[in-house]
Structures are given as structure tokens and as C-alpha cells.
Design a protein around this motif. Structure first.
Motif, short mmCIF file in Angstrom:
data_model
loop_
_atom_site.label_atom_id
_atom_site.label_comp_id
_atom_site.label_asym_id
_atom_site.label_seq_id
_atom_site.Cartn_x
_atom_site.Cartn_y
_atom_site.Cartn_z
N UNK A 203 -7.92 0.94 0.86
CA UNK A 203 -7.69 2.13 1.67
C UNK A 203 -7.98 1.96 3.15
N UNK A 204 -8.81 0.99 3.54
CA UNK A 204 -9.06 0.76 4.96
C UNK A 204 -7.94 -0.04 5.62
N UNK A 205 -7.02 -0.56 4.81
CA UNK A 205 -5.96 -1.44 5.32
C UNK A 205 -4.56 -0.87 5.17
N UNK A 206 -4.38 0.07 4.27
CA UNK A 206 -3.06 0.67 4.05
C UNK A 206 -3.26 2.07 3.47
N UNK A 207 -2.55 3.04 4.06
CA UNK A 207 -2.67 4.41 3.60
C UNK A 207 -1.33 5.12 3.61
N UNK A 208 -1.34 6.44 3.50
CA UNK A 208 -0.09 7.20 3.38
C UNK A 208 0.93 6.93 4.48
N UNK A 209 0.48 6.74 5.72
CA UNK A 209 1.44 6.41 6.78
C UNK A 209 2.20 5.13 6.46
N UNK A 210 1.47 4.12 5.98
CA UNK A 210 2.08 2.83 5.69
C UNK A 210 2.96 2.90 4.45
N UNK A 211 2.57 3.73 3.47
CA UNK A 211 3.41 3.93 2.30
C UNK A 211 4.77 4.50 2.73
N UNK A 212 4.73 5.46 3.65
CA UNK A 212 5.98 6.06 4.14
C UNK A 212 6.82 5.04 4.92
N UNK A 213 6.16 4.17 5.68
CA UNK A 213 6.90 3.16 6.44
C UNK A 213 7.57 2.14 5.52
N UNK A 214 6.92 1.79 4.42
CA UNK A 214 7.53 0.86 3.47
C UNK A 214 8.77 1.48 2.83
N UNK A 215 8.70 2.77 2.52
CA UNK A 215 9.87 3.46 1.98
C UNK A 215 10.97 3.54 3.03
N UNK A 216 10.59 3.85 4.26
CA UNK A 216 11.55 3.94 5.37
C UNK A 216 12.27 2.61 5.58
N UNK A 217 11.56 1.50 5.40
CA UNK A 217 12.15 0.17 5.60
C UNK A 217 13.12 -0.21 4.50
N UNK A 218 13.16 0.55 3.41
CA UNK A 218 14.13 0.30 2.35
C UNK A 218 13.60 -0.44 1.14
N UNK A 219 12.29 -0.66 1.06
CA UNK A 219 11.74 -1.33 -0.11
C UNK A 219 11.78 -0.41 -1.33
#
Length: 350
Positions: free
Chosen positions: A276-292
Motif C-alpha cells: 500500500x505504500x507503493x501502489x494505491x487506488x490512483x495507480x490502479x486507475x492508471x493501469x486500467x487507463x493504460x489498457x491493461x
């Protein structure tokens, strides 16, 4: 160092208790999910020496063989990442397991692949683009090797001046420095470790070229039908410590670079460090945005039907080099340790 050793003893005691009480059997119906994603890093036959602070990241080929045999014996289907969303939405009659390897180490090809082939097991390799190029920094390895060469570790940036003679002192110095650097900004972490590496006469990029697969090796490996190549950012940053534009670039451009280098677009992503200190909801959304299609964390736990709505925040179960035992393995596969760890929650996505 004492705190780390205490944690190891507590984990071992917990695994032993689960085995002795057979809780891995009678609690499994409440604890075990539809499946799980296992995390591996190094697979190599060499036994660690007395000073080996990163030993948690390495298992032996023999233990990997035991993991796969145990999965088969316990009725797990071995599937690839592409099949995970479907299995979460339409569960099978048997639990499933996915095998994932982070960073792109050469020993995965040399020592893990023969074992995986023998079992007919599909697996995923998450590649950090700069490691494949031979230019990235495996800073935790740098830190281990630098302290291994130095008799004293000085880090005035964080107020440390520690003796480092002998395995015990070196291990204690690593643990203290690692903890304090991880708690602060990543720029400071990289700068302090770069300075210590220089004092120790180390070449960080030589370490990366020694340990990680290059693009030519990865291109050949990508032709294997049992191997899924995923993305693990450009430079392996702890994304949550950086602004949104940096995080977006690390995630999206790693996908583009791997696609250009290997001739196929990666569909799956792994967050570096992944807690959780390295990846959170913002990053989850960015991974979806990138098309993964999916993205995996290192938040511990099994997969449940509810994870179908959180495919970019999937938990994993780490196969830890400090616990290469049947008791630890069966406990992890049962899901029982995560009942307490996650306080009964199936989802941990905040």
C-alpha cells in the motif's frame, strides 16, 4: 535486525501451528478463495550465506518443484493470467493458481523454466524495461552488496553511522538502512545507495546486466506458448511516492516499450514493490487507463468473486525464500494466514 528475526520466528511458529492443528484443512472452506496468484522472484540452487538480507526473494529449483507438485496434489488448476477474469466471474469446480515472476531475472530462464516445463505449467514474467536494457538499478541488491564490502556504513543524510564487520553487523546495518530509506522519498534512497555503491567500488548497471534478462533473451522467451510477458514499469519506482504524470508515464510507456521490443502488447501489469505504500487506488486507475487487462499488487490474499470488479488491484501470495517448507506452503495455499492478516476482509483495495 532483532525485529526482523522476531518476525521470522513468529511466522514460522504460525505456519507450524496451522500444520499441527490441521487448520489448513478445517478452516480452508472459510479462508480459501476461488484461486490465488503466487509471486516469485529469484529461483537458484545456491544456498544463501550467513549475510543474505535479500534471501526472502530467492527459492531453490527443488522448492519450486515442490510448490508445483503440491498444487497439483491439492487439486489446483494451473492457469495463465488471461484466464483469471473469466474464472472470477464463472468459477470452476477446482481452485486455480497463477505463477508470476517479477523483474525479469536470468535465473528464471536458467533454473525456473526447466521445472515449469516439466510440470507443464504456464507462467508470467513481469519485465522492467530499464532492467532489460541493462541500465536500471536493482537498488536492494546494490545495498546488500555494498554493505557486504564495507566495514562501516555511513549515511549522514539520515543520521546513521554503523559498524559492518561480520555477518551479524552487516545484517543489522542493512535492516536499519533499508527501513529508514524505504520510509522516505525515493530520490534520497537512490542517492544514498548510489554513494555507498561508489564507496564499495560497485557498478550498478553491471549488477543489472549480470542478473537480468536482456531484450534478445526476452524476445526468444516470448515465443514460448507457456510464457506471458507482462509489464513492470520503466524504472521500477514505488509509484505512490511520485506524482500522477510520472506514474502514468511509468505504467503506459512500459507497455509501449515492451510491445515495440517484443512485438506483442503486454496485457498484464505488476506494481513494483506493490504494497500500500507503493501502489494505491490512483495507480490502479492508471493501469486500467493504460489498457491493461489485469494488474497485480503484493497485498497478500486469495482471489474471490468480488475481485472481478477490481482487476487492477489483485492480491498475490508471496513464496518467500525464508519459508521453504511444506508447513508454510500448505498454510499459504489454504488461505488461513490471511484471515488474520486481512482481518476477515476479502477485498483490500483502498
Amino acid at each position: 535486525m532483532l525485529a526482523a528475526e522476531t518476525r521470522l520466528r513468529l511466522f514460522r511458529a504460525g505456519f507450524a501451528t496451522i500444520a499441527a492443528t490441521r487448520a489448513d484443512r478445517w478452516l480452508a472452506p472459510a479462508a480459501q478463495g476461488l484461486g490465488l496468484i503466487l509471486t516469485f522472484h529469484h529461483v537458484r540452487p545456491e544456498a544463501p550465506g550467513p549475510y543474505a538480507p535479500n534471501r526472502l526473494l530467492a527459492i531453490t529449483p527443488d522448492f519450486l518443484d515442490r510448490v508445483l507438485a503440491t498444487l497439483r496434489r491439492r487439486g489446483f488448476d494451473l492457469i495463465d493470467l488471461d484466464a483469471v477474469p473469466g474464472r472470477l466471474r464463472r468459477p470452476g469446480r477446482r481452485p486455480f493458481a497463477v505463477l508470476t515472476f517479477d523483474d525479469g531475472y536470468r535465473d528464471n530462464l536458467e533454473h525456473a523454466r526447466p521445472v515449469l516445463r516439466r510440470h507443464g505449467a504456464p507462467w508470467a514474467l513481469f519485465v522492467t524495461a530499464d532492467y532489460a536494457a541493462g541500465t536500471g538499478r536493482l537498488w536492494w541488491v546494490e545495498l546488500e552488496r555494498a554493505i557486504g564490502r564495507l566495514d562501516r556504513v555511513r549515511a549522514p543524510e539520515i543520521g546513521l553511522d554503523l559498524p559492518a564487520r561480520g555477518a551479524a553487523q552487516k545484517g543489522a546495518a542493512f535492516a536499519q538502512l533499508y527501513r529508514l530509506l524505504r520510509a522516505g522519498p525515493e530520490e534520497r534512497l537512490l542517492a544514498v545507495i548510489a554513494r555507498l555503491s561508489g564507496e564499495a567500488g560497485l557498478d550498478p548497471t553491471a549488477i543489472t546486466r549480470e542478473l537480468c534478462l536482456g531484450w534478445d533473451e526476452l524476445r526468444a522467451l516470448a515465443e514460448d506458448a507457456d510464457v506471458t510477458i507482462g509489464a513492470h514499469t520503466l524504472t521500477h519506482p514505488m509509484l505512490a511516492k511520485h506524482g500522477p504524470e510520472t506514474a502514468r508515464r511509468e505504467i503506459a510507456e512500459s507497455r509501449a516499450v515492451i510491445a515495440a521490443r517484443l512485438g506483442r502488447v503486454p496485457q498484464h501489469f505488476s506494481y513494483p514493490v506493490g504494497d500500500p505504500t507503493s501502489a494505491g487506488p490512483r495507480d490502479f486507475a492508471l493501469a486500467a487507463e493504460a489498457g491493461f487487462s489485469t494488474a497485480v499488487t503484493t497485498r497478500p490474499g486469495h482471489l474471490f468473486a468480488e475481485h472481478a470488479g477490481h482487476l487492477h488491484a489483485l492480491p498475490r501470495v508471496s513464496v518467500n525464500g525464508c519459508f521453504q517448507s511444506e508447513a508454510a506452503l500448505t498454510a499459504l495455499l489454504s488461505g488461513v494466514p490471511f484471515l488474520a492478516w486481512n482481518r476477515g476482509r476479502r477485498l483490500n483495495v483502498a
